[in-house]
Every structure is written in structure tokens, then in C-alpha cells.
Design a protein around this motif. Sequence first.
Motif, PDB file in Angstrom:
ATOM      1  N   PHE A   1      26.878  11.080 -40.117  1.00  0.00           N
ATOM      2  CA  PHE A   1      25.414  11.205 -40.071  1.00  0.00           C
ATOM      3  C   PHE A   1      24.745  10.517 -41.252  1.00  0.00           C
ATOM      4  CE2 PHE A   1      23.604  14.232 -43.115  1.00  0.00           C
ATOM      5  CZ  PHE A   1      24.734  14.779 -43.693  1.00  0.00           C
TER       6      PHE A   1
ATOM      7  N   ALA B   1      17.173  21.367 -32.079  1.00  0.00           N
ATOM      8  CA  ALA B   1      17.412  19.929 -32.217  1.00  0.00           C
ATOM      9  C   ALA B   1      16.346  19.106 -31.506  1.00  0.00           C
ATOM     10  CB  ALA B   1      18.795  19.585 -31.676  1.00  0.00           C
ATOM     11  N   THR B   2      15.925  19.570 -30.343  1.00  0.00           N
ATOM     12  CA  THR B   2      14.962  18.791 -29.574  1.00  0.00           C
ATOM     13  C   THR B   2      13.541  19.294 -29.756  1.00  0.00           C
ATOM     14  OG1 THR B   2      15.233  20.189 -27.619  1.00  0.00           O
ATOM     15  CG2 THR B   2      16.692  18.271 -27.814  1.00  0.00           C
TER      16      THR B   2
ATOM     17  N   SER C   1      15.878  14.685 -34.934  1.00  0.00           N
ATOM     18  CA  SER C   1      16.565  13.767 -34.033  1.00  0.00           C
ATOM     19  C   SER C   1      15.598  13.127 -33.057  1.00  0.00           C
ATOM     20  CB  SER C   1      17.661  14.521 -33.266  1.00  0.00           C
ATOM     21  OG  SER C   1      17.095  15.610 -32.563  1.00  0.00           O
TER      22      SER C   1
ATOM     23  N   THR D   1      20.058   6.783 -39.527  1.00  0.00           N
ATOM     24  CA  THR D   1      20.660   8.104 -39.380  1.00  0.00           C
ATOM     25  C   THR D   1      19.668   9.000 -38.675  1.00  0.00           C
ATOM     26  OG1 THR D   1      21.954   7.895 -41.404  1.00  0.00           O
ATOM     27  CG2 THR D   1      21.508  10.129 -40.614  1.00  0.00           C
ATOM     28  N   LYS D   2      20.167   9.785 -37.733  1.00  0.00           N
ATOM     29  CA  LYS D   2      19.247  10.667 -37.014  1.00  0.00           C
ATOM     30  C   LYS D   2      20.041  11.873 -36.511  1.00  0.00           C
ATOM     31  CE  LYS D   2      17.466   9.246 -33.069  1.00  0.00           C
ATOM     32  NZ  LYS D   2      16.630   8.488 -32.107  1.00  0.00           N
ATOM     33  N   ASN D   3      19.673  13.050 -36.978  1.00  0.00           N
ATOM     34  CA  ASN D   3      20.228  14.267 -36.391  1.00  0.00           C
ATOM     35  C   ASN D   3      19.165  15.345 -36.498  1.00  0.00           C
ATOM     36  OD1 ASN D   3      20.402  15.514 -39.000  1.00  0.00           O
ATOM     37  ND2 ASN D   3      22.338  14.427 -39.334  1.00  0.00           N
ATOM     38  N   ALA D   4      19.539  16.579 -36.189  1.00  0.00           N
ATOM     39  CA  ALA D   4      18.534  17.648 -36.127  1.00  0.00           C
ATOM     40  C   ALA D   4      17.845  17.856 -37.469  1.00  0.00           C
ATOM     41  CB  ALA D   4      19.180  18.945 -35.651  1.00  0.00           C
ATOM     42  N   LYS D   5      18.537  17.605 -38.571  1.00  0.00           N
ATOM     43  CA  LYS D   5      17.983  17.901 -39.890  1.00  0.00           C
ATOM     44  C   LYS D   5      17.561  16.669 -40.673  1.00  0.00           C
ATOM     45  CE  LYS D   5      18.587  22.389 -39.911  1.00  0.00           C
ATOM     46  NZ  LYS D   5      17.424  23.275 -39.903  1.00  0.00           N
ATOM     47  N   TRP D   6      18.099  15.514 -40.332  1.00  0.00           N
ATOM     48  CA  TRP D   6      17.898  14.339 -41.173  1.00  0.00           C
ATOM     49  C   TRP D   6      17.494  13.134 -40.354  1.00  0.00           C
ATOM     50  CZ3 TRP D   6      17.897  13.111 -46.246  1.00  0.00           C
ATOM     51  CH2 TRP D   6      18.319  14.067 -47.147  1.00  0.00           C
ATOM     52  N   GLN D   7      16.630  12.324 -40.962  1.00  0.00           N
ATOM     53  CA  GLN D   7      16.398  10.994 -40.427  1.00  0.00           C
ATOM     54  C   GLN D   7      16.235  10.045 -41.593  1.00  0.00           C
ATOM     55  OE1 GLN D   7      13.335   8.860 -37.315  1.00  0.00           O
ATOM     56  NE2 GLN D   7      14.282  10.785 -36.783  1.00  0.00           N
TER      57      GLN D   7
END
Lengths: 148, 563
Positions: free
Chosen positions: A38, B18-19, B184, B212-218
Amino acid sequence: MHRNELNAGIISFVTYLFSTFMAQGKINLKVQSQRVAFLDENRFVTKVSRYSTIPSDQVVAYASQSANVPPSAITQAALAIRDAINYFILNGHHVNLGKFGILGIGIKARAAVTKEEISADLVEKLRVRYTPSTQIRELMNQVQLNNL
Amino acid sequence: MATKGKINVDYSLRYSEATGSNRYMANAQRYSTIAYRDVLQYAAKAAHVPESSIDVAMDALYDALAYFVLNGHNIKIDGIGTFNIGVNAYAMTDEADAGADAVHRLRIGFIPEMSLRQAMNNVAVTVSVSNPNGLGEDMSVPAKIVKSYYGTNPANFSYNQKDGIIRALSLTDSYLGFNGERMSRDLTYTVQAVYKSGSTYQSVNLTANIVTKNAKWQVAKLLGIPEGAEAAWLLSVVVNDGANQIFNMSFSMPSEVTGDFVVSQVKSAQVQYGGRVKGLSTSIVNAIPSTSYNEVWIEGVNLDRVTPSVTGATATIDFSSANYKKIVLSDITTSVVITCGNVTYQLAYPSNGGGGSSSSSSPVVTSLSANGVSINNGGSSTITAGSSYNFTLAGANLSGLTAANIIVPAGSTISNFAASANQVSFTLGNAAAGTIAVSYGGSTLFSVTVTEYTGGGEGEATVTSIAGIANNGSYSVDGMNVLTDHTFEIVGTGLNNLAASDFKHMRGSSQITDTTFSLNEGSATARTLTWHASFENNDKLIVQKDGTTLFTLNITGGMVAEY
């Protein structure tokens, strides 16, 4: 009580005491650079330095020796337990294996936005979930961590 | 024993972090947990093995697990599966920080035996749908940014990193990182920067490539600074989640940057009056009720590079920075228009002088006065026919009045007309009885009735004081012994029944006839006497009506007669 059952009970109790006092484990840790997905970059990751997998016959031999139970009895018991596990888990139950912990079934499935999308095709995989028992967790708290 | 199982998967509608919206999420429907004793009983019956034997064997296997696994080995137990041990640890940037100190949890993993794994492939799966919380399917919450980061390498983004976006950009690698919720999502970035090339400065819109892309970070990499640039600075970052703006940060132009840069925006302006600050939009809004509270604040970016233009008032820039300007207005005569950058503000003068949100500029007249005597709307007074009077109208928003707005009795004239915001003055010539009014826009704003004073009058009059001195009192005229106008205030009742001829200047028993009196209009209880005279000591002013002396004022300190 039958004499054999009494003997088995005493042995079991002694083995329990033995395991309780002796299970102060020690884990060696290793550090290696590894890509963290990530973050898309390398970081230093800590892992357990594992040794060989102890095959089943050696496990049974150790168990037999420590409990003074014939190896065949242990093997037979394990196979009997297998049947029980398979029967109950594959029908949606969780199985309590005493000091081992609890085994149950889990799934990996995709989420759906609307009700119409829902079907069994969204279920990708079934898996067995393991929850250690309290006894094992207490033993894990006593494990010594050692940096290699 | 061949086993072909069946499980039910329940899809329940729940909120997905997440969404940021509701989703139908699956869980295997779980029935009861089979107790250990029941497991032993089933196993004993199925394998024709005593329960106690199975129990003892399980204890022995537990000991083996505790011994081997907790010392770093994996163990395989036929019929059950493989147990192993692992750790959950933080991934560190420095090797010295990794190891035992980075471990926060031990775990025991389990891999079931192959027979069980194969059997799971043959399990019949049914699905059911539920909505335990009664949610709706269509609910979307925008992404939320909790912390912002900047660095030349995402390796700098860690939970130990102090957050904040840095102005100066790297010419090769600049990353923006955002930590929050529902990250995300497909966020869009609008990034403005300025770079130096040679001796000139250029503004540029940068591209943000999400790495980078997820539920907590971009994390996004900024691209667009041209090759050969010598330095670059970030000016603004705006992040949107669809139509929702979730992040907005801007910076002032670096002091070394020169050139003509357009103001990116003026966010708002505030008018402060009466101790309160009111916000404005870009259209016509609140009025300025008085010239004593007339500060306009403008908030924006790059304001240090613009000079507002102001019409309708004199403007002084009292404070100026990149993000704020304070303009103090004076000499406000008309609607004020302020242009700053790409925004124009118009401030209308009040209609009633009391603030509020009215945008009207109608005049308001509160009183008509002359010689210190004031008459309110609807009041009345007397005038001496043929005389001239200097009138003053008081109110607000009067600067738009002209002589044509003043209605006077027939035969009277208006001259010396002057109008300002709060006051109108004019001279009424050849005064006559009638109505003096102010008309504006077809409406009568103010009206008083004037009647002709004929003097004498049939009514009675009493004089209580002249120049604040009671009857038979003395008035010192030191310094006032030259032939000139002297003004005295008269207080009493029925004073409108007095005429100038009722006042006499006496020197001994003789009346001084080259003294003249002018009795100004006022009310029945207060009037003003203008006495054109010089005084000698022991002169007297008497008020006589119908042969009756109403009042005597003794004069002292005048010239000493040289007889």
C-alpha cells in the motif's frame, strides 16, 4: 472408576502440570526488507524465524511419550476428531476442541451494492477459521522474543 | 465417512468504511458451537474409541503443540492440520527499529488437513438477504481527510511523521499524502504551483498521479514542473470527492516572486458596523448605517498583489496581507462599489439610517429646525410674514435631495440650498403661512404647518426667565457694550402671544428707540429674542403687554454714562 481410566486421568493431570511449567517458549525473530504494497516501497518487516515442520508421526511420538499413551491411540483419536470436525464444520457449526481452541467456517465473498446482485457466485472461497484457546493465549503471552 | 456439507451465507446490508456507503456484505451463517464433550462423544461413537482415550490423546497433542509451536516450529497433526506461529509487527523505515520492539501481537495460524479443504469445495452454499438495521441501499458519505502529509518520498509518510504540507516543492519528486476515511475513493486533485525559470516566474497546474489508495491512505505524486526549473512552490491544493470538496489549502506567493499574477479568488467581504461583523456575498447586500462604522474586510488569496478600487467613498487601506485587506471608508456619499480582483462588492447606503439589510437609498427626514428650535414631522410653528428664515432639515440619506423636493407656502422662495448625507439647509425667503414639506418619489416624507404670527395676540403670556435669569434679576453685559445683536432665550407660557413690540429697552424712564428687537419663532414656552443694542449700566429690558409689565431684566456692567 476403571483402573485404566484412573491411570489415564493421573497421567493427563501430570502432563498438564508439566506442560504448564515448561511451556515458556522462545521465538527467534528475523528482519528483512520487503515491499509494502500500500506504500509501494520497501520497509523492514519483522518475521518469525521458523524451523522445520514437525511431521505428524514425530508429534504423535512426543505426545505418546509425554502422556504415556500408545501412539496408535493418539493417531486413532486424531482421526476420530477429524470426522467430527468435518461433520460439524461443513454444516455451519463451530467446533470446540478443548485446549486447542475453536474451529469454525468462514467465507471470502464479494460485497453487493443492490439486492439483485446477490447470489452464491459472489462467494469465492470457504475457509476454516481457528481461534486459540485461553490456555494457548496465556502461553503465548509468556513467549520470549529474541532478535537474531 | 463421506461428508458433503451445506452452509448458508447471509448477505446483510451494513455500512462499509472502505467505500463510505452501504453494502450487502456476506457472513457464513453460524449455528451453535459444538461443545468439546459433544465432539468427543461423536468422535468416540464414529470411531468406536472410548471417549477418555480421545480426551487423553487430545491433551497429549496439546502438549506437543505448546512445546513445539511456541518454540518456533510448525507441527502437522494428521487428521487435524498444521499449526504454526507468527507475529504482527509494524513495518519500519529503519532496520534498527524493527525486531522485537516492532512486534505488537503473536498469533497461531492453522491450516486444515487436505481432506477438509477438499471437502469444503463440495459444500452446498445457499444465500439469504437481511437488513438488520433497516438501512437504505443508496447512501454515500464523502471521503474524509484527517491529516495531510508532504514529502519527496512516501517513505517519509509514517505514523511518526509530523503532518503538514510544505510549500517548497521538489523539482523531481513531490508527494502529497492524505490519511483519513474512505480514502480508496476516486479523489480528484487540483494543484496550483509557481516555478522559477531563469529570471521569470510562471504559474502552473500540476497533475496528481495517485500511487497508493486504500481505506485509510491516499498518496499522489505531483507532476508538471518543467525541466530546467530552478525552484518551485505550492500555491494551492484542492481535493474533491465527486462534487464534495474535502480539502482546501492555499499559500501566499513567495516574497521573491515578482510579476503580474492574477488574484485567484476573493472569498468574502465583511462589513463591520455597530460592533458586529456581517458577511457579504458578491452581490448587493448590507448597508453602511453611519460613517463611524465603515470597515470592509476582504478575505482571499494573493491579496497582497491587488489594490482594490473603490467608488462612492474615500478608501484607506488600513491593513493588507496575502489573505486579508481592511478598507476604511469615509466621505460616503453614494452607494459604494468595491472591486477587488475578480469580485465586485456593492454596498448600498441605508434607507433609515439604522443598519439592517435594506438596499434602499430613500431619504429620511426627522426634523426641521431654525435658530435652535426643532419641529418634528407633523408639528407646527409660527413665522413672521415676509421674513427670512435659515432652516435645517435633519435625517439620513439626504444627499440626493434638491431644492425641488422642498415644498414651501405659496409666495415663499428657497435659496442657499445645500444637501449632505444627514442634513439639508436652505433659506426660506418671504415667509408665509402654509405648509413646509419634503417630497420625494411621489411621497411626502416630512411636513410641518407654519402660521403667521401677527404679534400681540389675544392670549395671555407669562415670562419665566430671560437668558436664564428670573424676573427682576440682573444680567451682566461686561464685554457686550457695543451696538450689536445680542441673543437671549425666553422661557414662559403663551409666548407665541408676544410680539417684538412688547419688548422695551429702558434707560431710566426713557425708552431707547434706536434699539431694535426681533422675536424669533419658537413655541409657546420657548422663544429667542434678538436685541440689537448697546448697553449702559442700569439699563433695563422690560416685557410689557397691554400695559402690564410681565418681566424686568436689569442690565449691569454696561458703559457708564457721562452725563
